[in-house]
Design a protein around this motif. Sequence first.
Motif, PDB file in Angstrom:
ATOM      1  N   ILE A  75      -8.266  67.470  -0.058  1.00 25.96           N
ATOM      2  CA  ILE A  75      -7.115  66.643  -0.437  1.00 25.96           C
ATOM      3  C   ILE A  75      -5.814  67.292   0.018  1.00 25.96           C
ATOM      4  CG2 ILE A  75      -5.764  65.799  -2.417  1.00 25.96           C
ATOM      5  CD1 ILE A  75      -8.492  65.248  -3.803  1.00 25.96           C
ATOM      6  N   SER A  76      -5.731  68.601  -0.099  1.00 22.67           N
ATOM      7  CA  SER A  76      -4.542  69.319   0.335  1.00 22.67           C
ATOM      8  C   SER A  76      -4.300  69.107   1.831  1.00 22.67           C
ATOM      9  CB  SER A  76      -4.694  70.814   0.028  1.00 22.67           C
ATOM     10  OG  SER A  76      -3.593  71.536   0.516  1.00 22.67           O
ATOM     11  N   ASP A  77      -5.357  69.232   2.632  1.00 23.26           N
ATOM     12  CA  ASP A  77      -5.223  69.004   4.072  1.00 23.26           C
ATOM     13  C   ASP A  77      -4.769  67.573   4.359  1.00 23.26           C
ATOM     14  OD1 ASP A  77      -5.834  71.546   5.051  1.00 23.26           O
ATOM     15  OD2 ASP A  77      -7.941  71.079   5.416  1.00 23.26           O
ATOM     16  N   LEU A  78      -5.387  66.613   3.687  1.00 19.99           N
ATOM     17  CA  LEU A  78      -5.007  65.213   3.891  1.00 19.99           C
ATOM     18  C   LEU A  78      -3.532  64.989   3.578  1.00 19.99           C
ATOM     19  CD1 LEU A  78      -8.135  63.436   2.340  1.00 19.99           C
ATOM     20  CD2 LEU A  78      -7.461  63.412   4.763  1.00 19.99           C
ATOM     21  N   PHE A  79      -3.071  65.574   2.478  1.00 20.59           N
ATOM     22  CA  PHE A  79      -1.665  65.416   2.100  1.00 20.59           C
ATOM     23  C   PHE A  79      -0.750  66.076   3.116  1.00 20.59           C
ATOM     24  CE2 PHE A  79       2.227  66.921   0.073  1.00 20.59           C
ATOM     25  CZ  PHE A  79       2.769  65.701  -0.293  1.00 20.59           C
ATOM     26  N   GLU A  80      -1.094  67.276   3.535  1.00 20.06           N
ATOM     27  CA  GLU A  80      -0.256  67.978   4.516  1.00 20.06           C
ATOM     28  C   GLU A  80      -0.128  67.162   5.797  1.00 20.06           C
ATOM     29  OE1 GLU A  80       1.572  70.518   3.896  1.00 20.06           O
ATOM     30  OE2 GLU A  80       0.701  70.856   1.932  1.00 20.06           O
ATOM     31  N   ILE A  81      -1.219  66.606   6.254  1.00 18.34           N
ATOM     32  CA  ILE A  81      -1.202  65.819   7.487  1.00 18.34           C
ATOM     33  C   ILE A  81      -0.378  64.546   7.303  1.00 18.34           C
ATOM     34  CG2 ILE A  81      -2.647  64.456   9.057  1.00 18.34           C
ATOM     35  CD1 ILE A  81      -4.877  66.651   8.474  1.00 18.34           C
ATOM     36  N   GLN A  82      -0.639  63.810   6.241  1.00 20.17           N
ATOM     37  CA  GLN A  82       0.050  62.533   6.032  1.00 20.17           C
ATOM     38  C   GLN A  82       1.546  62.709   5.759  1.00 20.17           C
ATOM     39  OE1 GLN A  82      -2.143  60.041   3.238  1.00 20.17           O
ATOM     40  NE2 GLN A  82      -4.068  60.656   4.205  1.00 20.17           N
ATOM     41  N   SER A  83       1.899  63.695   4.966  1.00 23.31           N
ATOM     42  CA  SER A  83       3.325  63.902   4.679  1.00 23.31           C
ATOM     43  C   SER A  83       4.044  64.407   5.929  1.00 23.31           C
ATOM     44  CB  SER A  83       3.520  64.867   3.510  1.00 23.31           C
ATOM     45  OG  SER A  83       3.031  66.153   3.810  1.00 23.31           O
ATOM     46  N   SER A  84       3.350  65.199   6.729  1.00 22.93           N
ATOM     47  CA  SER A  84       3.956  65.717   7.956  1.00 22.93           C
ATOM     48  C   SER A  84       4.092  64.627   9.017  1.00 22.93           C
ATOM     49  CB  SER A  84       3.151  66.907   8.476  1.00 22.93           C
ATOM     50  OG  SER A  84       3.255  67.978   7.551  1.00 22.93           O
ATOM     51  N   GLU A  85       3.190  63.667   9.023  1.00 22.14           N
ATOM     52  CA  GLU A  85       3.352  62.518   9.922  1.00 22.14           C
ATOM     53  C   GLU A  85       4.616  61.750   9.564  1.00 22.14           C
ATOM     54  OE1 GLU A  85      -0.461  60.627   9.390  1.00 22.14           O
ATOM     55  OE2 GLU A  85      -1.357  61.736  11.068  1.00 22.14           O
ATOM     56  N   LEU A  86       4.895  61.633   8.272  1.00 26.08           N
ATOM     57  CA  LEU A  86       6.148  60.999   7.849  1.00 26.08           C
ATOM     58  C   LEU A  86       7.353  61.825   8.302  1.00 26.08           C
ATOM     59  CD1 LEU A  86       5.236  59.939   4.186  1.00 26.08           C
ATOM     60  CD2 LEU A  86       5.462  58.438   6.186  1.00 26.08           C
TER      61      LEU A  86
END
Length: 177
Positions: free
Chosen positions: A49-60
Amino acid sequence: MKKSMIVMLGLAVCMSGPVLAQSIPEKTGVNSLMGVAPRTADFIKIATISDLFEIQSSELAQQTHNQALGAFAARMIEDHETTSTALKGIVQSNNLQADQPTAVDESHQTMLDKLKTLHGRDFALQYRSDQISGHEDAVSLFRRYSEGGDNAALKAWAAKTLPTLENHLQMARSLPQ
């Protein structure tokens, strides 16, 4: 009276031995406070979940046209895609029975939804705060698992990944305020 009972119960849980702490879900925060390694299934789920959040928030963050955020975000996407792939490989090659979510949990989705409503400085400040908090949690999680986890392959990977996460935390703290 009720308040003192709740406080006493909380203290009793915190003072319990490591055996009890191991059985308390990682999400309560007690394991982190006591420095106890998470269960393997908890480690895998939280790291995913941490990886998913890092990727998605960084895409923003890459959409903001802020050079400092964009460079940091690109690094986060690259590194967290790498750790996601590595974790998935370890789970599969060791036949670990653990949930690897394909989407963030409710609390991380709320954070993403908030970021989507922000612009300019407000976005930058919230993204920075989320990155610092997320990486502090990740450093704690990976450190505790690398020191006391029960799967040798995951322990080695957590130890190998920890310096990268510590570097990410330093980078996040260096983002403009």
